[in-house]
Design a protein around this motif. Sequence first.
Motif, PDB file in Angstrom:
ATOM      1  N   ILE B   6       0.837  -1.205   0.000  1.00 31.19           N
ATOM      2  CA  ILE B   6       0.000   0.000   0.000  1.00 31.19           C
ATOM      3  C   ILE B   6       0.874   1.258   0.000  1.00 31.19           C
ATOM      4  N   GLU B   7       1.949   1.240   0.804  1.00 29.07           N
ATOM      5  CA  GLU B   7       2.843   2.400   0.840  1.00 29.07           C
ATOM      6  C   GLU B   7       3.489   2.642  -0.521  1.00 29.07           C
ATOM      7  N   LYS B   8       3.838   1.559  -1.206  1.00 30.46           N
ATOM      8  CA  LYS B   8       4.440   1.690  -2.539  1.00 30.46           C
ATOM      9  C   LYS B   8       3.450   2.330  -3.510  1.00 30.46           C
ATOM     10  N   LEU B   9       2.184   1.917  -3.404  1.00 25.70           N
ATOM     11  CA  LEU B   9       1.144   2.473  -4.271  1.00 25.70           C
ATOM     12  C   LEU B   9       0.939   3.961  -3.970  1.00 25.70           C
ATOM     13  N   ILE B  10       0.924   4.307  -2.676  1.00 27.69           N
ATOM     14  CA  ILE B  10       0.763   5.715  -2.290  1.00 27.69           C
ATOM     15  C   ILE B  10       1.926   6.541  -2.853  1.00 27.69           C
ATOM     16  N   GLY B  11       3.126   6.020  -2.703  1.00 31.94           N
ATOM     17  CA  GLY B  11       4.306   6.707  -3.238  1.00 31.94           C
ATOM     18  C   GLY B  11       4.221   6.900  -4.739  1.00 31.94           C
ATOM     19  N   ALA B  12       3.713   5.876  -5.438  1.00 28.00           N
ATOM     20  CA  ALA B  12       3.611   5.955  -6.899  1.00 28.00           C
ATOM     21  C   ALA B  12       2.601   7.026  -7.313  1.00 28.00           C
ATOM     22  N   PHE B  13       1.512   7.155  -6.566  1.00 27.87           N
ATOM     23  CA  PHE B  13       0.497   8.165  -6.902  1.00 27.87           C
ATOM     24  C   PHE B  13       1.030   9.581  -6.707  1.00 27.87           C
ATOM     25  N   MET B  14       2.009   9.740  -5.796  1.00 30.76           N
ATOM     26  CA  MET B  14       2.536  11.079  -5.537  1.00 30.76           C
ATOM     27  C   MET B  14       3.344  11.616  -6.720  1.00 30.76           C
ATOM     28  N   PHE B  15       3.536  10.789  -7.732  1.00 30.98           N
ATOM     29  CA  PHE B  15       4.181  11.225  -8.971  1.00 30.98           C
ATOM     30  C   PHE B  15       3.265  12.177  -9.748  1.00 30.98           C
ATOM     31  N   GLY B  18       0.425  17.829  -8.090  1.00 31.92           N
ATOM     32  CA  GLY B  18      -0.468  18.340  -7.055  1.00 31.92           C
ATOM     33  C   GLY B  18      -0.984  17.275  -6.108  1.00 31.92           C
ATOM     34  N   VAL B  19      -0.418  16.082  -6.166  1.00 34.93           N
ATOM     35  CA  VAL B  19      -0.883  15.005  -5.287  1.00 34.93           C
ATOM     36  C   VAL B  19       0.108  14.815  -4.138  1.00 34.93           C
ATOM     37  N   GLY B  20      -0.335  15.116  -2.919  1.00 35.07           N
ATOM     38  CA  GLY B  20       0.491  14.905  -1.733  1.00 35.07           C
ATOM     39  C   GLY B  20       0.160  13.568  -1.094  1.00 35.07           C
ATOM     40  N   TYR B  21       0.684  13.345   0.097  1.00 34.64           N
ATOM     41  CA  TYR B  21       0.503  12.036   0.728  1.00 34.64           C
ATOM     42  C   TYR B  21      -0.966  11.708   0.984  1.00 34.64           C
ATOM     43  N   LYS B  22      -1.716  12.689   1.513  1.00 33.76           N
ATOM     44  CA  LYS B  22      -3.116  12.435   1.892  1.00 33.76           C
ATOM     45  C   LYS B  22      -3.968  12.077   0.671  1.00 33.76           C
ATOM     46  N   THR B  23      -3.794  12.833  -0.405  1.00 32.59           N
ATOM     47  CA  THR B  23      -4.571  12.557  -1.626  1.00 32.59           C
ATOM     48  C   THR B  23      -4.174  11.209  -2.202  1.00 32.59           C
ATOM     49  N   ALA B  24      -2.863  10.936  -2.213  1.00 25.47           N
ATOM     50  CA  ALA B  24      -2.379   9.657  -2.734  1.00 25.47           C
ATOM     51  C   ALA B  24      -2.973   8.494  -1.935  1.00 25.47           C
ATOM     52  N   GLN B  25      -3.090   8.701  -0.628  1.00 19.81           N
ATOM     53  CA  GLN B  25      -3.662   7.685   0.243  1.00 19.81           C
ATOM     54  C   GLN B  25      -5.133   7.433  -0.126  1.00 19.81           C
ATOM     55  N   ARG B  26      -5.871   8.514  -0.373  1.00 22.60           N
ATOM     56  CA  ARG B  26      -7.285   8.378  -0.783  1.00 22.60           C
ATOM     57  C   ARG B  26      -7.391   7.591  -2.081  1.00 22.60           C
ATOM     58  N   TYR B  27      -6.518   7.928  -3.035  1.00 20.43           N
ATOM     59  CA  TYR B  27      -6.529   7.227  -4.324  1.00 20.43           C
ATOM     60  C   TYR B  27      -6.208   5.744  -4.116  1.00 20.43           C
ATOM     61  N   ALA B  28      -5.217   5.483  -3.248  1.00 17.68           N
ATOM     62  CA  ALA B  28      -4.799   4.095  -3.019  1.00 17.68           C
ATOM     63  C   ALA B  28      -5.954   3.281  -2.434  1.00 17.68           C
ATOM     64  N   TYR B  29      -6.693   3.869  -1.475  1.00 18.34           N
ATOM     65  CA  TYR B  29      -7.816   3.141  -0.880  1.00 18.34           C
ATOM     66  C   TYR B  29      -8.902   2.890  -1.908  1.00 18.34           C
ATOM     67  N   LYS B  30      -9.074   3.852  -2.820  1.00 17.02           N
ATOM     68  CA  LYS B  30     -10.069   3.659  -3.878  1.00 17.02           C
ATOM     69  C   LYS B  30      -9.645   2.485  -4.781  1.00 17.02           C
TER      70      LYS B  30
END
Lengths: 195, 195
Positions: B6-15, B18-30
Amino acid sequence: MEEKVIEKLIGAFMFLPGVGYKTAQRYAYKILTGDEQEVKNLASCIIDAKEKVKFCKVCGGFSTADICDKCKNRNSKIICVVEEPKDISSIERVKNFDCVYHVLHGCISPLNNKGPDDIRLKELLLRVNEGDFEEVIIATNPSVEGEATAMYIAKLLKPLNIKVTRLAQGISMGSDLEYTDEVTLSKAIEARREI
Amino acid sequence: MEEKVIEKLIGAFMFLPGVGYKTAQRYAYKILTGDEQEVKNLASCIIDAKEKVKFCKVCGGFSTADICDKCKNRNSKIICVVEEPKDISSIERVKNFDCVYHVLHGCISPLNNKGPDDIRLKELLLRVNEGDFEEVIIATNPSVEGEATAMYIAKLLKPLNIKVTRLAQGISMGSDLEYTDEVTLSKAIEARREI
């Protein structure tokens, strides 16, 4: 031809929560102009997570195996009940506190056609009945539905003679009295403590 | 184990921009809880777009072939110069206007170490020289760098005896005089027209 591929990508990004057309367009352009390695990494992380991460058969949280690491390794006598798997990571951020979890996958919400049978209550009863727990912390959200669910669970667990607690409600650390709503303030006054 | 995926996915979304950790986390859960088909569609659209969409060898815009549909099919005598490939889609939204494009891939910006040789100016000169164009519209952004780039291009094209124009600057449709900044207002007054 290129328009179709790009439009499809934009449409696919709109699947993410809170992402409208404009944001999806920005993401799509980043994909098209960004570093190839990073783009491929994003796609493979998405596939990887979706394939590997399922729900733990015991607690209902995210897990890469049938039973998640927390359920397997922790020997806590406290069980913390949350609404969604993501709530686990919020509580995990608290230091010096150890518990196992139970994810309800929702809360009782008649407006959304969700009754007590639609969330993982039976599983909770079974775990509390069969397990060696000393306390159930109900950490559903402080919303109307979360509160109602907490009350329902408390009543349900009463015959089992186990300590049932609810997260305290009051003023957030670092917030301002001026901007605290009256419901929160009234809860804070109600639950005031001697110092 | 699940945390790592999950952390790897969150990190990948931060690429994404305008996507920070919190938004990336939301995307990852989705991604983890969302419909499997839609998640796979997103991943394959990303791979697909990245593999298929390259830059057109003529205009520098997005293209799935060596030469894009617009350069291949349009026979316009107007060439519109923009900074980025995404600017093309903005101008394409204007109805009843037909032109071909030239993407600079940036603008002259000494602060970012970008000089005239770092953007596609040579290619523009070559196209205008060899092609049968009647007008060059410079549609760089109305920023300091965009303005400077427009001036530079205008000077560069002067010896070729071709009509060079710049997008008009003034008050946006639907905006409010009260909230219009003074630079825009002064440009609007300067370029006032008789009605």
